[in-house]
Design an enzyme around this catalytic site. Sequence first.
Site, PDB file in Angstrom:
ATOM      1  CB  SER A  67     -26.219  14.604 -19.192  1.00  0.00           C
ATOM      2  OG  SER A  67     -25.415  14.684 -20.314  1.00  0.00           O
ATOM      3  CG  ASP A 289     -24.690  16.883 -23.556  1.00  0.00           C
ATOM      4  OD1 ASP A 289     -24.465  18.100 -23.477  1.00  0.00           O
ATOM      5  OD2 ASP A 289     -24.376  16.078 -22.649  1.00  0.00           O
ATOM      6  CG  ASP A 291     -25.453  18.393 -19.194  1.00  0.00           C
ATOM      7  OD1 ASP A 291     -25.158  17.851 -20.280  1.00  0.00           O
ATOM      8  OD2 ASP A 291     -24.867  18.102 -18.126  1.00  0.00           O
ATOM      9  CG  ASP A 293     -21.579  18.010 -20.160  1.00  0.00           C
ATOM     10  OD1 ASP A 293     -22.319  17.486 -21.012  1.00  0.00           O
ATOM     11  OD2 ASP A 293     -21.352  17.509 -19.043  1.00  0.00           O
ATOM     12  CG  ASN A 395     -18.644  11.129 -24.888  1.00  0.00           C
ATOM     13  OD1 ASN A 395     -17.974  12.129 -24.683  1.00  0.00           O
ATOM     14  ND2 ASN A 395     -18.906  10.257 -23.929  1.00  0.00           N
ATOM     15  NE  ARG A 525     -15.982   2.200 -19.493  1.00  0.00           N
ATOM     16  CZ  ARG A 525     -17.154   2.821 -19.531  1.00  0.00           C
ATOM     17  NH1 ARG A 525     -17.948   2.726 -20.599  1.00  0.00           N
ATOM     18  NH2 ARG A 525     -17.566   3.541 -18.519  1.00  0.00           N
ATOM     19  CB  THR A 529     -24.362   6.060 -16.995  1.00  0.00           C
ATOM     20  OG1 THR A 529     -24.241   5.458 -18.283  1.00  0.00           O
ATOM     21  CG2 THR A 529     -23.272   7.089 -16.825  1.00  0.00           C
ATOM     22  NE  ARG A 534     -21.725   2.313 -21.850  1.00  0.00           N
ATOM     23  CZ  ARG A 534     -23.048   2.387 -22.039  1.00  0.00           C
ATOM     24  NH1 ARG A 534     -23.625   1.695 -22.995  1.00  0.00           N
ATOM     25  NH2 ARG A 534     -23.789   3.165 -21.263  1.00  0.00           N
TER      26      ARG A 534
HETATM   27  C1  16G Z   1     -20.986  10.146 -18.239  1.00  0.00           C
HETATM   28  C2  16G Z   1     -19.692  10.914 -18.244  1.00  0.00           C
HETATM   29  C3  16G Z   1     -18.996  10.786 -19.579  1.00  0.00           C
HETATM   30  C4  16G Z   1     -18.798   9.335 -19.947  1.00  0.00           C
HETATM   31  C5  16G Z   1     -20.095   8.572 -19.846  1.00  0.00           C
HETATM   32  C6  16G Z   1     -19.817   7.092 -19.949  1.00  0.00           C
HETATM   33  C7  16G Z   1     -19.135  13.026 -17.192  1.00  0.00           C
HETATM   34  C8  16G Z   1     -19.515  14.458 -16.995  1.00  0.00           C
HETATM   35  N1  16G Z   1     -19.933  12.323 -17.978  1.00  0.00           N
HETATM   36  O1  16G Z   1     -21.876  10.704 -19.157  1.00  0.00           O
HETATM   37  O2  16G Z   1     -17.758  11.430 -19.488  1.00  0.00           O
HETATM   38  O3  16G Z   1     -18.292   9.221 -21.249  1.00  0.00           O
HETATM   39  O4  16G Z   1     -20.700   8.801 -18.583  1.00  0.00           O
HETATM   40  O5  16G Z   1     -20.963   6.374 -19.733  1.00  0.00           O
HETATM   41  O6  16G Z   1     -18.187  12.539 -16.627  1.00  0.00           O
HETATM   42  P1  16G Z   1     -20.899   4.816 -19.479  1.00  0.00           P
HETATM   43  O7  16G Z   1     -20.033   4.580 -18.274  1.00  0.00           O
HETATM   44  O8  16G Z   1     -22.310   4.411 -19.322  1.00  0.00           O
HETATM   45  O9  16G Z   1     -20.287   4.214 -20.706  1.00  0.00           O
HETATM   46 MG    MG Z   2     -23.879  16.174 -20.678  1.00  0.00          MG
END
Ligand code: 16G
Ligand code: MG
Length: 565
Positions: A67, A289, A291, A293, A395, A525, A529, A534
């Site tokens: 992404s 972005d 990819d 989405d 986002n 939270r 990723t 955060r």
């Molecule tokens: C990923 C999620 C997005 C979310 C982000 C949060 C999908 C397809 N993508 O990019 O929805 O806003 O993670 O990231 O679900 P974080 O947990 O690092 O804040």
């Molecule tokens: Mg994306």
Amino acid sequence: MEEAQRSLLLSSAARFPPPEGARLSYGTAGFRADASLLRSTVFRAGILAALRALKTRSVIGLMITASHNKVSDNGVKISDPSGEMLSQDWEPFADSLAAAPTADRLLEVVAEFAGLQRIEFDGGKVEVLVGRDTRPSGPSLLEAAKLGIGSIIGAVAVDVGILTTPQLHWMVRASNRSTQASEFDYLEQLSRSFRLVSWCLMDLIPGGSESNKKNDKLVVDGANGVGGEKLLVLKEMLNLKDLEIEVWNSGREGGVLNEGVGADFVQKEKVVPSGFGLQDVGIRCASLDGDADRLVYFTVPSYSNKIELVDGDKILSLFAVFIKEQLSILNKEAGASTEDGYQPRIGIVQTAYANGASTDYLKQLGLEVVLTPTGVKYLHHKATQYDIGIYFEANGHGTILFSEPFLHWLDAKNSELSSVAEGCSEQQKAASRLLAVSKLINPAVGDALSGMLLVEAILQYEGWSIHRWSQLYHDLPSKQLKVKVADRTAVVTANAETEVVKPPGIQEAINAETAKYPKGRCFIRPSGTEDVIRVYAEASTQDAADSLANSVAQLVDKFLGHSSS
Ligand code: 16G
Ligand code: MG
């Protein structure tokens, strides 16, 4: 599991040992890491996709993308038969598969899980569609995915090439509904339904068709990724007369994916993306972005490099206003429409990141607003519980879901109204507009390309400039921070991430801090990723939001201890 299957799995798995010292987890949206670590994980995701296909006896999707991450990263995620994200009860299995240290252990993990799920290895043919974005690591990871899929007897990998993530989800969904499912069919469907939407929204405008038609311009930042390239193809097919679309950072000019460009950069940094400048001042701009989405809009002011952002919350609000308007036309003087007593339920789905001003605005419109945890899988699932579920993250991830019963009702209503009315009644126009929108918007997942076409059609219909749209409400100032901690899993949240239940005492401390600020709102939270906590804060001024975020970041440090790394 028969011997042939066991030995096939063992021999192929032996070629893909897991990376040393890295433990990957399926996370919010699949596995993501530096591409050099991913061959084993993608191979194993291939096995998982093949097993999912066997279990559901349906076509499954496997997308190789990271992404908005930097170009050296990559990732993999699975699409379920309906085009939705992989069912969450399979995520722990994905983690165990990825972590299995040896081929023998991998075989055990597969055998145990297949037993629990009663998956039958009967050699029946099932397909996994494999797509990838434009990252240079894509081809080698594609080979790993194919080998993983091929190590389950009967499973066939179908390489569908370079695609946006929403294209792959759409193709999986279409395949399982036995409708035309190629990439060309997707592009055809988008251009056909955009023409239909334009026709319904423009030619069916109350009081005449030509007044809102003007040659208008949109400039799109393609993040140097797959979305820019696909938009150029779509633009050719659309052959628009009333809208000029220019694509910068299409990926054809050689810029680096997501570097200083793209929806994530634009939304987080609020800075003009690379390639944009004085020539774009005052023009409606959009950003995808890596990819495609996610979608956000913005304008470039003449006096600074800070953009005016029109984010996912505003896209959601635009869609909500339009749909509510059409439903009220449909229900007005509605002799016919109230007789059957059907009142479609609209649900607006957001996360805690939605700007408080957007939530207030939507509630003031009389709409039902619910929050879910962050991540498309949660929002999408919630939105399926309504006749019309509109979901967006700030986002820019989001779409509109129409339930099958609602679409049947609308179809029947449309035919009924056209048979009784002389000419085209206002009610019938509203029914046609809603039906057209349901064909344009991607029902599988948020899709920047189809979302953008819908924004464009609605702006033209309403006769709104981007500035008028942006003034639907004024965002409250907000601030986001990230804090590195020793163990982010020590933070456990509840109520759609608005409250912390662990570690004890921290929520009370956050509440006490937040209470010091007019219109203060704050939550923390663990990221899904990145290895961070955060912090999000909102308040009546930017200084206050900054200060609240800083104080709460210090609380996180105090309660959780700073990471040694
Ligand atoms: C990923 C999620 C997005 C979310 C982000 C949060 C999908 C397809 N993508 O990019 O929805 O806003 O993670 O990231 O679900 P974080 O947990 O690092 O804040
Ligand atoms: Mg994306």
